[in-house]
Design a protein around this motif. Structure first.
Motif, PDB file in Angstrom:
ATOM      1  N   VAL A   1       4.951 -32.857  -5.494  1.00 34.04           N
ATOM      2  CA  VAL A   1       5.964 -33.367  -4.310  1.00 34.04           C
ATOM      3  C   VAL A   1       7.173 -32.246  -4.438  1.00 34.04           C
ATOM      4  O   VAL A   1       7.498 -32.101  -5.621  1.00 34.04           O
TER       5      VAL A   1
ATOM      6  N   ARG B   1       2.263 -44.474   2.963  1.00 36.97           N
ATOM      7  CA  ARG B   1       2.923 -45.657   2.397  1.00 36.97           C
ATOM      8  C   ARG B   1       1.521 -46.547   2.121  1.00 36.97           C
ATOM      9  O   ARG B   1       0.696 -46.606   3.230  1.00 36.97           O
TER      10      ARG B   1
ATOM     11  N   ALA C   1       3.434 -43.768  -1.972  1.00 42.07           N
ATOM     12  CA  ALA C   1       4.329 -44.816  -1.953  1.00 42.07           C
ATOM     13  C   ALA C   1       3.622 -46.273  -1.748  1.00 42.07           C
ATOM     14  O   ALA C   1       3.573 -46.421  -0.684  1.00 42.07           O
TER      15      ALA C   1
ATOM     16  N   ASP D   1       9.366 -33.765   0.373  1.00 45.25           N
ATOM     17  CA  ASP D   1       8.676 -35.088   0.527  1.00 45.25           C
ATOM     18  C   ASP D   1      10.045 -36.114   0.283  1.00 45.25           C
ATOM     19  O   ASP D   1       9.736 -37.368   0.336  1.00 45.25           O
ATOM     20  N   GLY D   2      11.224 -35.700   0.044  1.00 45.41           N
ATOM     21  CA  GLY D   2      12.374 -36.520  -0.486  1.00 45.41           C
ATOM     22  C   GLY D   2      12.776 -36.608  -1.620  1.00 45.41           C
ATOM     23  O   GLY D   2      13.828 -37.264  -2.189  1.00 45.41           O
ATOM     24  N   ILE D   3      12.199 -35.652  -2.800  1.00 46.07           N
ATOM     25  CA  ILE D   3      12.652 -35.502  -3.906  1.00 46.07           C
ATOM     26  C   ILE D   3      13.976 -34.943  -3.937  1.00 46.07           C
ATOM     27  O   ILE D   3      13.887 -33.572  -3.788  1.00 46.07           O
TER      28      ILE D   3
ATOM     29  N   GLY E   1      12.709 -46.606   4.266  1.00 47.11           N
ATOM     30  CA  GLY E   1      11.726 -45.789   3.699  1.00 47.11           C
ATOM     31  C   GLY E   1      10.499 -46.550   3.441  1.00 47.11           C
ATOM     32  O   GLY E   1       9.378 -45.840   2.856  1.00 47.11           O
TER      33      GLY E   1
ATOM     34  N   VAL F   1       4.426 -38.720   2.611  1.00 50.41           N
ATOM     35  CA  VAL F   1       3.980 -39.459   1.531  1.00 50.41           C
ATOM     36  C   VAL F   1       3.368 -40.800   2.177  1.00 50.41           C
ATOM     37  O   VAL F   1       4.130 -41.345   2.682  1.00 50.41           O
TER      38      VAL F   1
ATOM     39  N   ILE G   1      12.257 -40.683   0.975  1.00 48.94           N
ATOM     40  CA  ILE G   1      11.104 -40.323   0.975  1.00 48.94           C
ATOM     41  C   ILE G   1      10.343 -40.064   2.123  1.00 48.94           C
ATOM     42  O   ILE G   1      10.351 -41.092   3.069  1.00 48.94           O
TER      43      ILE G   1
ATOM     44  N   LEU H   1       6.573 -45.091  -6.354  1.00 52.50           N
ATOM     45  CA  LEU H   1       6.445 -43.563  -6.068  1.00 52.50           C
ATOM     46  C   LEU H   1       5.650 -42.940  -7.098  1.00 52.50           C
ATOM     47  O   LEU H   1       5.908 -42.746  -8.203  1.00 52.50           O
TER      48      LEU H   1
END
Length: 390
Positions: free
Chosen positions: A297, A383, A16, A301-303, A49, A381, A377, A262
């Motif tokens: 992902v 940053r 990200a 991973d927040g998807i 996030g 992942v 997210i 992302l």
């Protein structure tokens, strides 16, 4: 309070990318819209996030004079982090009984108080600490969540807070509230909420409260309701270049730039025949011979799993759609015969400059709001920060 190195040392499964120059520009845009008010940068939930510490620093560099978090733990971690000037005020407002009141007082935080139980706990903690607490009384003007109702409850809270102030236990630094429907232009609740807020503030001031700040404006109100700006605006999602709602316009319409991009590295490309089932449940079956790309992902991973079959991804310069279900760690796109190399970039969302989807596109695909897309997210992942220096 995540913080990641400015540049990766090896190719990443996913990343990200956070553009701090875009965040600073968004702060300047928002400040220009409310020139008579101070600006609070809300960095709750790890800056939606994006990373609380780097984003708070960047916001302050661009002129934010307050930082806001939901929980006291978030605020205490931020105060302990290096890089924020001591004069920057940090406020937190989501308290439960037995919270770290004394630690907050000793750290010089501003704390939201919505009811008598909280006032009792904060005054007792101030007595133990030997230091007055910085207290902001929250009025419930119609949102119906946190906040003290008008009438007798407000009169009691204001009266008890003033007595505690006279005893040297608290300092009433703010009077505030929160709008319910500012993201819906012209909503009939907006004007009554502003009127009630003015009335509740006037009552408190008639009783002797002398607040440093009065505030009710969130991001959409900052963008569209100048009459709501008072002394301070609390900007959250707009800091990160995301429109509070499609009804208010796109980020570009509002003079904002999305901060997060992302992306992931394509993990596998393979040929499959027609009639080939893809992912759990075979909700997608290839209509003919094609190529499939594996994107590493997933919902861990927040998807959003709700975007199964609908989520957009840019691969090889073309929009692709999630084929079948999003799994915990991966999903598949139908490449239609194209053969990008493994390791090629798959962009899930970003500003849209390169034709990639945006967070709003994912929100539409998942039946949610863009706030949730960026906030969810996960920590797997990394940053990666661009433009960390001013």
């Amino acid at each position: 309070m995540s913080e990641t190195a400015a540049a990766p040392t090896a190719p990443l499964r996913a990343r990200a990318e956070i553009d701090l120059a875009a965040l600073r520009a968004n702060v300047r845009t928002l400040r220009a819209l409310a020139p008579g008010a101070a600006l609070m940068a809300v960095v709750k939930s790890d800056a939606y996030g994006h990373g609380a510490v780097p984003c708070a620093r960047a916001a302050v560099e661009a002129g934010a004079s307050w930082i806001g978090t939901a929980t006291p733990e978030e605020a205490l971690a931020l105060r302990a982090a290096a890089g924020l000037p001591e004069h920057i005020r940090i406020m937190c407002w989501l308290w439960t009984p037995g919270g770290p009141w004394r630690e907050a007082i000793e750290a010089g935080l501003d704390v939201g108080v919505s009811g008598m139980w909280a006032l009792r706990e904060v005054t007792e903690a101030a007595r133990q600490a030997g230091t007055p607490a910085r207290v902001q009384l929250k009025a419930d003007t119609g949102l119906g969540r946190n906040g003290c109702p008008p009438g007798d409850d407000w009169a009691e809270l204001v009266g008890r807070a003033l007595r505690a102030e006279a005893e040297g236990l608290v300092r009433i630094t703010g009077l505030w509230s929160h709008l319910a429907c500012a993201d819906e232009p012209g909503h009939p609740s907006i004007a009554p909420q502003l009127t009630l807020f003015r009335e509740m503030v006037a009552y408190a001031e008639q009783q002797g409260v002398r607040p440093e700040v009065r505030h009710i404006a969130n991001s959409p109100a900052t963008l569209t309701l100048p009459e709501s700006h008072f002394d301070l605006v609390r900007t959250g999602i707009a800091l990160y270049g995301i429109s509070p709602s499609p009804e208010l316009g796109t980020p570009a319409d509002l003079g904002l730039r999305p901060v997060m991009t992302l992306s992931a590295s394509v993990a596998l490309v393979k040929h499959v025949p027609g009639g080939h089932g893809v992912s759990y449940g075979h909700h997608y079956v290839t209509p003919g011979e094609t190529t499939l790309g594996l994107i590493p992902v997933g919902y861990a991973d927040g998807i959003p799993r709700h975007a199964s079959g609908t989520g957009p991804v840019l691969v090889g310069g073309k929009w692709r759609t999630v084929a079948g279900r999003v799994a915990m760690d991966q999903f598949v796109v139908d490449l239609g015969g194209d053969e990008p190399e493994p390791g090629a970039e798959a962009v899930l969302f970003g500003p849209g400059d390169r034709g990639e989807p945006t967070a709003e596109d994912w929100a539409q695909a998942a039946g949610t709001i863009a706030y949730e897309i960026v906030t969810r997210i996960g920590t797997r992942v990394p940053r990666v920060y661009r433009n960390a220096s001013v």
